[in-house]
Design a protein around this motif. Sequence first.
Motif, mmCIF file in Angstrom:
data_model
loop_
_atom_site.group_PDB
_atom_site.id
_atom_site.type_symbol
_atom_site.label_atom_id
_atom_site.label_comp_id
_atom_site.label_asym_id
_atom_site.label_seq_id
_atom_site.Cartn_x
_atom_site.Cartn_y
_atom_site.Cartn_z
ATOM 1 N N THR A 82 0.815 -1.222 0.000
ATOM 2 C CA THR A 82 0.000 0.000 0.000
ATOM 3 C C THR A 82 0.847 1.270 0.000
ATOM 4 O OG1 THR A 82 -0.048 -0.295 2.372
ATOM 5 C CG2 THR A 82 -2.010 -0.981 1.178
ATOM 6 N N ARG A 83 2.106 1.164 0.461
ATOM 7 C CA ARG A 83 2.986 2.359 0.473
ATOM 8 C C ARG A 83 4.207 2.134 -0.412
ATOM 9 N NH1 ARG A 83 3.058 4.124 6.885
ATOM 10 N NH2 ARG A 83 0.889 3.594 7.278
ATOM 11 N N ASP A 451 -0.057 -1.206 7.105
ATOM 12 C CA ASP A 451 -1.488 -0.999 6.795
ATOM 13 C C ASP A 451 -2.308 -2.295 6.809
ATOM 14 O OD1 ASP A 451 -0.932 1.755 6.422
ATOM 15 O OD2 ASP A 451 -0.314 1.351 4.355
#
Length: 458
Positions: A82-83, A451
């Motif tokens: 997600t990052r 996350d």
Amino acid sequence: MSITHAIHRLTSLLGEGLSLSKPVLETHGLSETYFPPTPPDAVAFPRSTDEVAQIVTICADEGCPVIGFGAGTSLEGQTQPTRGGISVDFSHMKAIRRLAQEDMVAVVEAGITREELNKELRATGLFFPVDPGANASLGGMASTRASGTTAVRYGTMRDNVIGLEVVLADGRVIHTGTEARKSAAGYDLTGLFVGAEGTLGLITALTLRLRGQPEAITAAICAFPSVANAVACVTDTIQMDLSMARIEIVDTATVAAFNSVAGASMPETPHLMLEFHGTESSVQEMAETFGDIATDHGGMGFEWAARPEDRAALWHMRHHAFWSVLQSRPGCRSLVTDVCVPISRLAEAVSAAQADISASVLYGPILGHVGDGNFHAILMFDPNKPAELEAAKAASERMVSRALDMGGTATGEHGIGIGKLNYMEREHGDAWNIMGDIKRALDPQNIMNPDKLVPPIN
Ligand SMILES: Cc1cc2nc3c(=O)[nH]c(=O)nc-3n(C[C@H](O)[C@H](O)[C@H](O)COP(=O)(O)OP(=O)(O)OC[C@H]3O[C@@H](n4cnc5c(N)ncnc54)[C@H](O)[C@@H]3O)c2cc1C
């Protein structure tokens, strides 16, 4: 300190073992279900624990996210970076380090898949029983605390992983557990990493409990007039303590998909698929007792599959049910639910889910490991119609809500990832914050699969 610096240093360390190729990045950013693609910045292919430790040390130095990747078959967006950051793909770490036949124990590297392991074990009379259907890696299976069709007899990864080698978020390598059958020596760190979805460290090797291949195996399939009848049959069977190795339900819509896509010719009505393991006589006895229970619940058209090739065909069809359902609606994607309830509430949970889906705009075949009280609805939606995905999410939420009210869980086996995060607070209350505390203690920079699973951190 940056992802770019991390990639630079990892290239020096790994050479061709670090890929920046677009197709490779894309494959590692995909989801089997409904999450939009989010490719990593690079994919590392380590060949040893030492390399994994060096990768994590560099990423820790650079504050760069690290996401473990086994076979990429998880269903809740668990492998999606997600990052951004580095996806660590274990497909080059497949060795069986040790096989202690007399102790029924194997030490394997994290990237070996369950089919590869069982192929290697074939000549020994032993096998590894956890079977999620997909040909997942052992490291990924441990990380999602996977189970599947055989959990009703052999348990889940929690019961069958007795030790781990783990690279922590600061690059340290630790060993948890022993080869002994039991131990009372301190905190159960093996249990902590099993189901952690790569948020606390990377598993490089696992000590596994193996089982003896049973003397006799018989599989069977049986039709029922309704899902309620089939589920009532399962509940009675479990409550009679009949030792099933597998007991699976498929509803009418799933059977229709088998017929249209998988070349089956089954009556389009709900079915149970089951398997008994034991001696010749015990298998025979269990099958007869089950036959009586099934008849009491309207079961009909029993078909037995004692020959290995017939059994293999039956379970191949069951394991490919997800793909058959997807193929029956070309162009559609899916959201797969995974609630698990106490066995006494199973009939109610399945009937409510069926009624809910029928009353909605959704097409959602139901199937599952009903012997454990665990079932799935494959909620299909057209990706070009956002309202359909929203309807699937709403139906999933209602299903989870009912399961929690019944004393069950949002996820029996698929895990949390991104998809089930919203239910964690309701299921665990303050205990979810304790999970966050453990995460912060072991991974203060939040680089390990950020996350996922725990309450949001920075
Ligand atoms: C058709 C189909 C049927 C399925 N049926 C079942 C079922 O019956 N039961 C069931 O339990 N699941 C099922 N699943 C889901 C899936 O197979 C499991 O979640 C499986 O355990 C994932 O293993 P993997 O190797 O693909 O892991 P991945 O998807 O690659 O990774 C899963 C998670 O583990 C982490 N991870 C991977 N390797 C490591 C490592 N070495 N160290 C630390 N973290 C790591 C990843 O970061 C991610 O968080 C099914 C999936 C499909 C597509």
